[in-house]
Write a protein that holds these residues in place. Structure first.
Motif, short mmCIF file in Angstrom:
data_model
loop_
_atom_site.label_atom_id
_atom_site.label_comp_id
_atom_site.label_asym_id
_atom_site.label_seq_id
_atom_site.Cartn_x
_atom_site.Cartn_y
_atom_site.Cartn_z
N UNK A 121 0.92 -1.26 0.12
CA UNK A 121 -0.06 0.20 0.20
C UNK A 121 0.80 1.22 -0.05
N UNK A 122 2.22 1.25 0.23
CA UNK A 122 3.08 2.43 0.34
C UNK A 122 2.97 3.08 -1.12
N UNK A 123 2.66 4.35 -1.12
CA UNK A 123 2.72 5.19 -2.62
C UNK A 123 4.43 5.36 -3.06
N UNK A 124 4.33 5.21 -4.19
CA UNK A 124 5.72 5.39 -4.56
C UNK A 124 6.13 6.79 -4.68
N UNK A 125 7.39 7.00 -4.65
CA UNK A 125 7.97 8.29 -4.70
C UNK A 125 7.46 9.19 -5.87
N UNK A 126 7.36 10.64 -5.80
CA UNK A 126 7.02 11.36 -7.08
C UNK A 126 8.17 11.21 -8.30
#
Length: 237
Positions: free
Chosen positions: A35-40
């Motif tokens: 569930x961790x969002x990826x870096x921009x």
């Protein structure tokens, strides 16, 4: 603490309970990692968190590591009011160490949620235990460890990631709640292990000489502080 000491001191039950709790929570760590969002702006060489989470037998490997560390911590602390903090910190730390090792990143999304769980547990533990000195030390631990890593990051940002700065604060809180010896030894042990083991791994070309993840050594150092802080501080006195 030796096996004999563990059996004689009555610490076996909290050690086993802590090992089981930590291992059990670690089994769900891959689902959280997914569930961790990826870096921009992710590094093109960085594996996606969802890909890491889907690695075969990852949950079992995280559970095994968490169980071993939980056994050590539970045996050292016994039935202390601070123990629930480590029920969370150990499996979360093992997950963060794995992520940092694979990506050279400590996701803010995970570290922030660790703060959100650890801080209330520390506050509740100190209030129930009626020892506000523990709370004062926890706050001091956050300031000392976080401030030290922030200073090092400002002086040499290429040698330390800001994720390490964020993580140092929550480790300082947990160690500070236990005691001054645990805080000082746990913080110093992270630097010592990073320098010695990191240097050895660089020589063996397991990691890059110019840069390697520091988070795993910080977390291992925190466990050393929790388990053997007073004993090691006594040797140095």
């Amino acid at each position: 603490m030796s096996v004999g000491d563990l059996l004689d001191s009555g610490a076996l039950v909290p050690a086993v309970v802590t090992a089981l709790v930590c291992a059990g929570l670690a089994l769900g760590a891959p689902a959280l990692l997914a569930r961790v969002p990826e870096p921009d702006e992710p590094d093109p060489d960085k594996p996606a968190y969802a890909v890491l989470a889907a690695a075969p037998r990852l949950s079992l490997r995280l559970a095994a590591a968490s169980g071993v560390l939980g056994l050590l911590v539970g045996g050292a602390l016994g039935w202390a009011w601070a123990l629930p903090v480590w029920w969370v910190l150990v499996p979360a730390g093992v997950l963060l160490a794995h992520v940092d090792w694979r990506t050279m990143l400590l996701p803010t999304w995970l570290v922030a949620r660790l703060y959100a769980v650890v801080v209330p547990l520390v506050v509740v533990g100190t209030l129930v235990g009626r020892d506000l000195d523990d709370l004062l030390r926890a706050g001091t631990g956050w300031a000392v460890a976080g401030g030290l890593y922030l200073l090092l990051w400002l002086v040499h940002p290429r040698g330390l990631g800001y994720g390490d700065v964020r993580l140092s604060g929550v480790l300082g809180i947990a160690l500070g709640q236990l005691g001054w010896a645990e805080l000082l030894v746990g913080t110093y042990a992270g630097f010592l292990l990073g320098g010695v083991l990191g240097g050895l791994l660089s020589v063996l070309r397991v990691v890059e000489r110019k840069g390697f993840p520091f988070g795993p050594f910080m977390l291992l150092g925190a466990v050393v502080g929790a388990v053997a802080g007073p004993a090691l501080a006594g040797l140095a006195a």
